[in-house]
Every structure is written in structure tokens, then in C-alpha cells.
Design a protein around this motif. Structure first.
Motif, PDB file in Angstrom:
ATOM      1  N   ALA A  27      -0.005   0.194  -4.709  1.00  0.00           N
ATOM      2  CA  ALA A  27       0.635   1.446  -5.116  1.00  0.00           C
ATOM      3  C   ALA A  27       0.827   1.540  -6.622  1.00  0.00           C
ATOM      4  O   ALA A  27       0.639   2.608  -7.210  1.00  0.00           O
ATOM      5  N   ASN A  28       1.232   0.462  -7.252  1.00  0.00           N
ATOM      6  CA  ASN A  28       1.410   0.430  -8.709  1.00  0.00           C
ATOM      7  C   ASN A  28       1.554  -1.016  -9.149  1.00  0.00           C
ATOM      8  O   ASN A  28       1.591  -1.935  -8.329  1.00  0.00           O
ATOM      9  N   HIS A  76       4.890  -6.417  -6.485  1.00  0.00           N
ATOM     10  CA  HIS A  76       3.936  -5.487  -7.107  1.00  0.00           C
ATOM     11  C   HIS A  76       3.279  -6.089  -8.356  1.00  0.00           C
ATOM     12  O   HIS A  76       2.938  -5.370  -9.302  1.00  0.00           O
ATOM     13  N   HIS A  80       3.595   8.542  -3.927  1.00  0.00           N
ATOM     14  CA  HIS A  80       4.578   7.457  -4.040  1.00  0.00           C
ATOM     15  C   HIS A  80       5.299   7.568  -5.378  1.00  0.00           C
ATOM     16  O   HIS A  80       4.681   7.624  -6.434  1.00  0.00           O
ATOM     17  N   THR A 139      -1.306   7.106  -2.884  1.00  0.00           N
ATOM     18  CA  THR A 139      -1.588   5.742  -2.452  1.00  0.00           C
ATOM     19  C   THR A 139      -2.813   5.650  -1.541  1.00  0.00           C
ATOM     20  O   THR A 139      -3.499   4.628  -1.530  1.00  0.00           O
ATOM     21  N   THR A 154      -3.850  -0.615  -9.756  1.00  0.00           N
ATOM     22  CA  THR A 154      -4.120  -1.039  -8.380  1.00  0.00           C
ATOM     23  C   THR A 154      -4.897  -2.345  -8.402  1.00  0.00           C
ATOM     24  O   THR A 154      -5.870  -2.469  -9.151  1.00  0.00           O
ATOM     25  N   GLU A 161       5.214   3.760   3.367  1.00  0.00           N
ATOM     26  CA  GLU A 161       6.393   4.181   2.613  1.00  0.00           C
ATOM     27  C   GLU A 161       7.396   4.879   3.523  1.00  0.00           C
ATOM     28  O   GLU A 161       8.609   4.772   3.316  1.00  0.00           O
ATOM     29  N   ALA A 181      -5.615   5.563  -3.927  1.00  0.00           N
ATOM     30  CA  ALA A 181      -5.629   4.267  -4.605  1.00  0.00           C
ATOM     31  C   ALA A 181      -6.230   3.191  -3.704  1.00  0.00           C
ATOM     32  O   ALA A 181      -7.031   2.349  -4.161  1.00  0.00           O
ATOM     33  N   VAL A 217       1.843   8.570  -7.554  1.00  0.00           N
ATOM     34  CA  VAL A 217       0.613   7.896  -7.117  1.00  0.00           C
ATOM     35  C   VAL A 217       0.213   8.349  -5.719  1.00  0.00           C
ATOM     36  O   VAL A 217       1.011   8.289  -4.781  1.00  0.00           O
ATOM     37  N   THR A 234       0.820  -1.209   0.000  1.00  0.00           N
ATOM     38  CA  THR A 234       0.000   0.000   0.000  1.00  0.00           C
ATOM     39  C   THR A 234       0.862   1.270   0.000  1.00  0.00           C
ATOM     40  O   THR A 234       0.425   2.308  -0.490  1.00  0.00           O
ATOM     41  N   HIS A 235       2.063   1.210   0.561  1.00  0.00           N
ATOM     42  CA  HIS A 235       3.030   2.318   0.524  1.00  0.00           C
ATOM     43  C   HIS A 235       2.392   3.651   0.936  1.00  0.00           C
ATOM     44  O   HIS A 235       2.577   4.677   0.272  1.00  0.00           O
ATOM     45  N   LEU A 236       1.667   3.647   2.029  1.00  0.00           N
ATOM     46  CA  LEU A 236       1.000   4.863   2.495  1.00  0.00           C
ATOM     47  C   LEU A 236       2.008   5.836   3.100  1.00  0.00           C
ATOM     48  O   LEU A 236       3.042   5.425   3.649  1.00  0.00           O
TER      49      LEU A 236
END
Length: 303
Positions: A238-239, A219, A26, A32, A256, A60, A35, A30, A17-19
Motif C-alpha cells: 500500500a505504501n 510497511h 487507502h 491499492t 510499493t 482495509e 498498486a 493510494v 495490501t490493504h485492499l
């Protein structure tokens, strides 16, 4: 999507998720949080989810605010559906921030009820570990992160935690959640950042009651096996990694997704990849040339 058969545990498997705590994009491309919100909204019509998993790189930046966001969004989604919620750290996570908000990663138990935890101080060198029981399945989280590095390893303490947890069979088997997949890497950069000791993990899984290993990190959706146990890698929130390009380059596309994993009482397993439709999908979110990929690999891989 079909309703799960009686006795089946349906797992919503999210990863990467890389919040960020401050809302920063991100890789500069992005949002996130947006997303994740779009993904959960898209998955709102999926019935029968009993467990929600985030298999690492929850944050992140390692900030408590980023973990509070995942607890609010994913934990809220799970609680409204009476589902358990479990998370595990990845290489971008920081154990201190993770523990401060998500404790040992087992946040909600069966029925979406909050699990009680004691606030204990752990040195960041100590892996995050936990286990819980959901619908007769033992859920074991294994921390493969290595502080300060991008590659993964199942250290001696984590191996012992898993070995002890699996010592006796669970009513309907076990589910193991970790970040770095024990599978071949799709690119040279991810090869430098892969799990370093899958053989030691295999030795613990072999002849156990583990029905599936859920992982992230790549990913992109992958499926394989280790010691006869299925391994499912979730798409990134995230991507989406473009795995068809040159091996020595790294490209990610705007996209996503998630996995919906059904585990029947008899051990039958199937998974359904889900992708969020979006007008800007398949635009490049990230591209690293061979030289940059090699430099990051040298900096983040093992010495």
C-alpha cells in the motif's frame, strides 16, 4: 534475477495490501488494487516461485469483495506459475470476511492446486490458523490479530497451534507466517501497535526446525532474529513507511515493494527486496503529527 538452485524454495513475500471492496483509496491517496496489479506485473519475470505469501492486512475494510480481489490477483498469479498461496490476517482484517473467501489462509497448495476446505462457522474471537506442506517445507500461519485493536498478540490458542504444528520436524524445516513482527518498532505509533508477547513466541521457536519467520505490519523492509530464527519483514504494497523521520511522527511515502526469499534445503536463507519503479514514488502518502500519532496509539494500543 537468478534462477533458484535445485532444492531451493523461492517465496514471494507480500504484505499490507490493504485492499478495499469498493475501490476506495487507502488513506485517500493510494489505489491499492492498482498498486498490487503493478507489483505482480513487475514480478512477472521472476522465475521459480514456489510459494506466495501475504503476511496480513490483506484488506482495509474486511469486506468479502476485498478478499475476492486478493484471491483473484495473487491467487491467479500463483496458480499460473504452479505456486502455493498462503495468507494470514492482520490488524485491519476481519476474520469473518477473511474466512469466507480465504478459509484458513491456505488457499493453494503445492503446484498451485486449490486446497479443499469444509465450510465451518468460527466465532470471530477464534484465531485463523492453518498449515500445509510445500516442497518439503511446513508452512504454518499464526494469527496475531486482536479483534478491535491495532496491536498484536500470540494468544494461548495460537501458541498451542504453533507448538503442535512444530512438534515433529518437517523434511526441510518450517516457515512461519504472521503479521505483527517480533522485532522493535520503528516509530512510537508502531510501538503502541507492536506484538505484545514476543517472548512467548520465542519460547516455541527456540530449538525448532523453523527456518524463517515472515511478517509485515511495519510497511518497510526489516530483518532481525528471534530465538536464533531469522525474521523478515516485507515492504508494504500500500505504501512505504519513512523510518528516518522523527520517532514520534508517522510518515508514509508512495511506494510499493515485496521480498523474494530463497530457502535452501540446508537452511541457507537469503532475501531480495524488490521495489516497483514509479514516477510518483517518494511523495508523501500519509503524515501524522505527534499529537495525532499519540491519540491513535492511545485508542488502538493496549488498555
Amino acid at each position: 534475477m537468478q534462477t533458484p538452485a535445485p532444492g531451493t524454495l523461492r517465496i514471494l513475500h507480500l504484505s499490507d495490501t490493504h485492499l478495499t471492496g469498493d475501490g476506495a483509496l487507502h488513506q485517500g491517496t493510494v489505489d491499492t488494487t492498482a498498486a498490487l496489479e503493478a507489483l505482480l506485473d513487475h514480478l512477472g519475470a521472476v522465475d521459480g516461485v514456489g510459494l506466495v505469501v501475504v503476511s496480513g492486512d490483506v484488506s482495509e475494510d474486511g469486506s468479502p469483495e476485498s478478499y475476492a480481489t486478493v484471491r483473484r490477483l495473487v491467487g491467479g498469479w500463483a496458480a499460473r506459475r504452479g505456486a502455493a498461496f498462503v495468507a494470514v490476517p492482520g490488524n485491519h482484517d476481519q476474520r469473518a470476511g477473511f474466512r469466507r473467501v480465504l478459509f484458513d489462509g491456505h488457499v493453494l497448495g503445492e503446484g498451485g492446486q486449490e486446497l479443499l476446505h469444509t465450510m465451518e462457522h468460527h466465532d470471530p474471537s477464534v484465531p485463523v490458523r492453518g498449515r500445509s506442506l510445500v516442497a518439503g517445507r511446513r508452512v504454518v500461519t499464526v494469527d496475531t490479530s486482536v479483534p478491535g485493536a491495532g496491536y498484536g498478540e500470540v494468544g494461548a490458542a495460537a501458541l498451542e497451534h504453533l507448538r503442535t504444528a512444530l512438534a515433529e520436524p518437517a523434511p526441510h524445516g518450517s516457515v512461519v507466517v504472521l503479521h505483527h513482527p517480533p522485532l522493535p518498532a520503528p516509530t512510537s505509533l508502531h510501538d503502541a501497535l507492536k506484538l505484545r508477547n514476543p517472548g512467548e513466541l520465542a519460547a516455541v521457536l527456540r530449538d525448532s526446525d523453523v527456518r524463517v519467520v515472515l511478517a509485515g505490519h511495519y510497511h518497510h523492509h526489516f530483518a532481525g532474529s528471534l530465538a536464533g530464527v531469522p525474521v523478515l519483514v516485507a515492504p508494504g504494497v500500500a505504501n512505504d513507511a519513512d523510518v528516518t523521520g522523527p520517532y514520534d511522527e508517522e510518515t508514509a511515502l508512495v511506494g510499493t515493494g515485496a521480498l523474494v526469499v530463497d530457502v535452501a534445503e540446508d537452511g541457507l536463507l537469503w532475501s531480495t527486496p524488490v521495489r516497483v519503479p514509479r514516477p510518483d514514488a517518494d511523495q508523501r502518502a500519509l503524515h501524522l503529527d505527534a499529537e495525532t500519532s499519540a491519540r491513535i496509539a492511545a485508542d488502538s494500543g493496549p488498555a
